[in-house]
Design an enzyme around this catalytic site. Structure first.
Site, short mmCIF file in Angstrom:
data_model
loop_
_atom_site.label_atom_id
_atom_site.label_comp_id
_atom_site.label_asym_id
_atom_site.label_seq_id
_atom_site.Cartn_x
_atom_site.Cartn_y
_atom_site.Cartn_z
N GLY D 152 49.27 36.52 42.72
CA GLY D 152 48.54 35.71 42.26
C GLY D 152 47.10 36.01 42.23
O GLY D 152 46.55 36.97 42.84
N CYS D 153 46.15 35.22 41.32
CA CYS D 153 44.63 35.52 41.36
C CYS D 153 43.99 35.42 42.89
O CYS D 153 43.29 36.19 43.17
CB CYS D 153 44.13 34.78 40.38
SG CYS D 153 44.25 32.97 40.61
N TYR D 154 44.31 34.30 43.61
CA TYR D 154 43.56 34.13 44.72
C TYR D 154 44.18 35.26 45.77
O TYR D 154 43.17 35.38 46.61
CB TYR D 154 43.89 32.51 45.22
CG TYR D 154 42.97 31.57 44.55
CD1 TYR D 154 41.43 31.41 44.45
CD2 TYR D 154 43.59 30.44 43.91
CE1 TYR D 154 40.96 30.45 43.91
CE2 TYR D 154 42.74 29.57 43.33
CZ TYR D 154 41.37 29.54 43.26
OH TYR D 154 40.75 28.67 42.66
N THR D 156 45.30 37.80 45.25
CA THR D 156 44.54 39.28 45.33
C THR D 156 43.16 39.51 45.91
O THR D 156 43.14 40.32 46.58
CB THR D 156 44.70 39.63 43.65
OG1 THR D 156 45.76 39.50 43.17
CG2 THR D 156 43.82 40.97 43.30
N ALA D 157 42.38 38.47 45.49
CA ALA D 157 41.18 38.62 45.88
C ALA D 157 41.05 38.47 47.64
O ALA D 157 40.40 39.07 48.21
CB ALA D 157 40.00 37.64 45.45
#
Lengths: 348, 348, 348, 348
Positions: D152-154, D156-157
């Protein structure tokens, strides 16, 4: 002195909510009733948490008799055609109507029907309604017509940009081009592709051509000029919440210097509580009037001298909607014209 | 095949940095040299951390001989009048100049001087320079004139909105009004009150009247129409980083239907790699071309039929500056016209 | 009753201008004097055209005697260390000082010096100054100490998010992490790369680590908890003009349910004129308090139950600066605590 | 060499459209099929006019057999639980699945069920799926597992911010707090009150607590640390279209200097094509990676030395979704890992 009881009909939308915000702090009106058929039973502050503790009234479903039982004046912030149905009932019930919709703005019912796609069903009230731009109709508003019909947002800014020239007989032949820019709140509270942040942010474009505000603007300029004025009006949507700028390109009947043009505007708006003619060299920014009922107008003669550029900034939800409605109601009910509208707006 | 060595002069500004970004991924050009007198010694990626690992070149102070030693072509992204001084030296040194400044755009040196407040000091090169709007000057650009003078951002969008009508002889009498909207990057990288976030955000307004791009636009439309065309051009600053929209209000020499107008534009731009005539019912949004070299144009006949509304959207830093410069350089150096410019832009 | 005469020292900056805006509409204070050494001779409305017709006072250069001759109370909206020099003179001259700078916030002069890089030159006044967060120091403020030292924007939101738990003895061991987000007006009126629209728009990032507000927050939480509390504070800049959100991650001394946590906060803020504990399920949005002196706090126990998430939204220029200063001055001068601060803010 | 035929399933949403944009310019994949049950029959460019002339494919209703007939690989950009139904059919039909949904990310089906409220219906494929964060699973991805499950986006970061410390055994006891900020495109294409411009603009707030990405982040950090790691994750919505920042507050197992921390991160990401450890003194801005597949990570030891602040910026739709999916597919199909992803992003 007892306050005048006020209702906001259609209070869930942006113009209605802005009327609520203004009325809650008004010294002469007391907000007693808010209606929204779609949101009946909810509280204002559920939809607008900024009003938590300021307005926690519950939305009622619209009912003319119920409104009449609770209020002396009703601000109608409903979609066009909805007011056509509600207004006669409210007038009949003895309520002073201040209509923010388009339904009683166009004097010619046929023009209304051509642009709004609906027959005008209350021509008698239409004939008695006053087009309530306070800067041109102060006395008529004070006479308390049954329907106080408030100008649209674009027509307000367009009128304030153009009227001094038109009224002075200095508007030349040819169409008046008006390029207008509006913040996204002008598109209303309904979530749509158009109002989605990812579509509206960081982008600009024209929309809604030809726009329904065209005949209203033409009507105002024609009245001001005393002859038919052709208007080419085009709105752009820009990435900001509030604010509306109308830039008009006005043919000049005779050459004017910048100084003469500015002096004309300054004289016309001298003493107006909410309209400022900016000094030469300044053009209005919408942020300078955001959150307030004020309008700022700047002028500049185009190179060559054949046309005047006049630009007017307002807050579309205040001077362009709820604030102007309250301004008109202030006049009608004998309050100070600026009552409840004198708050300054954020400076940054 | 050896790449053509390219320099970007004035690479620290937004147009220059955009040229750097494009050239770094170009198949035919090799970026060998970037100059910025003010930032000499710093790395590109210090000023633009988005280019970390993509362009870590160091800014050199500008020196024509040094540029000539390192590059076959120089893209000049410098303020107007700065190019006047640099271009003759670079041409003399055998460098192909692609000038993004205004200095070689206006064919009439007196008009240049009147609007830019500086004498034109290289009239010989001015006479040989080509106004490099590829959509009208493809062959002249291919002939490699000593100075390829790239159109300004507003003039590019204005020209693409107006030229099909003007070239077809359908532009009627009277002034062409152009209302343009630009993102804040158009104001440049310099921090100022105007570009402060708290002033630029959530606000719109006119600025810079009368604007220096006026004579450039008039020159292009007059050439297209084959007769002098009067232009009333007004720019608005809007709260977005990139994007430029020019909406033109064009008098029609004879009545046109919407379909005829759209067909005229579609035919004119058929086969153009970067310009799209939108279908009827669509008007361009700047976000749809953001980050790309593309332009989109939409048309609509005004109610009454006397005027055409034509609106063009571009990215001010790409088609309005660095992208168009590379497009012209592609033509001049015999590359595919879209080389390095075919990347799609973010869809949201 | 004669109004209390007020001066705003450093009125050209954002916090000062916001103080001007509030004082112009205040029923008890009369704004008589604004100073700005850098802009002396200009009018307020030249810098802030939103105040045209509302405040057209001229900036005076700062001079303590002149301020004392014109004002009973001075709001100091100057950079840190500047207040150190001005405050003793104003106090000496009999002016009530309401200081918005950081200079009298930190009780321990050595801590001040370590973080602000300057020796504290008026330790006697520091010892008498009151840290004027009205929600914890109402009585001390009412006693009119010579220096009413207003909390910083981040410390205000952080304190309101954390104090109910800390004061209840429910703050557990370990550091309190606070992630804060501020609009760009927090960076001040000075144009810089950081505040350039093209850098600030459409981007977020951390800045200023470690941040000077850290010891101030730790001081407030330690006082509330009655023991030293370690704070890890990190601010992010986000693309909006106004608004500040502080989200705190608070170790719990013992498990709490969501309901218990919300009840604790609701009880603590009951009767507070400007702080609202939101019901469970709501977390604050900065837009909901924009333009107003209000704060909203929401809480949620983290999965696992070991930590409490508490988030507080304020307007950084109002409750985080000028509004809170006026709130404290209202208390000191015996006005209604909400005088001049009861305006509602825009609902969209 | 024949290109690998690719389908995007759920191409009408933002992540799907971004996959389309990237695949249209990819040297190794050929986009042959896009599906969207809700928009079947429309063209991609009707929904996304930025793709006019770039992708004018028509949306097909989803059908596994039809996809299998047209494509070798399918990128699934569908809501969670939708992939659960589609993936087994596609795998069965011989299609390589690259899943952007959450359905195959959580190895423990019970945890999935607890957070996503749905039973996991294909546990066999779940067991074979690879959690495809290329920076930790490059070899497993290259082995072409039946399901390449993209983070997911969160997560990943968050992973990129925390993993270097966790993998080095330097993560201390106690919860890892992660405060994340996302642009509005993270909320998807559906128009809602939350994504209405007038609600999202000029405001920030927490949302979605507790957030479903929490267990995914905990899984990644636990794997990296080799022991269970507790995560307290909170997302904020900020007014920008794209961009995601995750700031992690990491307990240190032993004191580190800033230099040691930066060196650790620099060593970990050396050679990574898309992750940059910023030099000391720099913290990432989301604008610096907007439109690209790059991630930037900055670190700073907190005052006192007990915690590390690590902040990672990505574009939520590229490295956080479609770009990372293509990166993984590049690895699986033997292309250069950066193929189709090497475009630079706008520098302003």
């Amino acid at each position: 002195m007892a306050k005048v009881r006020a209702a906001v009909v259609g209070a869930a939308g942006y113009a209605g909510a802005e009327a609520v915000r203004i009325l809650c702090a008004h010294p002469g009106f007391e907000l007693t009733c808010i209606t929204s058929t779609g949101d009946a039973g909810k509280r204002m502050s559920e939809l607008y948490p900024a009003l938590l503790g300021i307005c926690d009234l519950e939305f009622q479903p619209h009912d003319a008799a119920a409104v009449a039982a609770q209020a002396d004046v009703a601000f109608l912030a409903v979609p066009h055609t909805a007011s056509l149905a509600m207004t006669p009932q409210l007038v009949e019930a003895g309520v002073q109507v201040v209509d923010l919709s388009a339904d009683y703005r166009i004097a010619d019912a046929q023009v209304y029907e051509a642009w709004y796609g609906a027959a005008h069903t209350s021509p008698e009230l239409l004939a008695q309604a006053v087009y309530a731009l306070p800067e041109v109709a102060r006395e008529q508003i004070a006479a308390k017509p049954p329907v106080i019909s408030c100008p649209g947002c674009y027509p307000t800014a367009s009128a304030l940009a153009c009227l001094p020239l038109a009224e002075a007989g200095l508007l030349g032949e040819g169409p008046v081009v008006i390029a207008a820019l509006s913040g996204v709140s002008g598109a209303g509270r309904k979530a749509s592709a158009k109002t989605h942040f990812c579509n509206a942010d960081e982008s600009v474009g024209l929309y809604g051509l030809p726009h329904r505000h065209t005949p209203e603007i033409a009507q105002t300029l024609s009245r001001g000029a005393g002859r038919p004025v052709e208007v080419l009006f085009t709105p752009h949507l820009v990435p900001m919440v509030r604010g509306l700028l109308a830039t008009a390109y006005l043919p000049l009947a005779k050459p004017l210097s910048d100084e003469e043009a500015q002096a004309l505007y300054a004289a016309r708006y001298e003493g107006e509580p909410f309209v400022t003619a900016l000094p030469l060299g300044m053009m209005p920014q919408t942020a300078w009037v955001e959150g307030s009922n004020r309008a700022q107008v700047g002028v500049k003669v185009a190179p060559g001298g054949a046309m005047l550029i006049a630009s007017c900034a307002i807050d579309n939800l205040v001077k362009g909607a709820a604030g102007q409605a309250v301004q008109a109601a202030n006049i009608a009910f004998g309050f100070d014209e600026a009552a409840g509208l004198d708050g300054s707006c954020p400076v940054v």
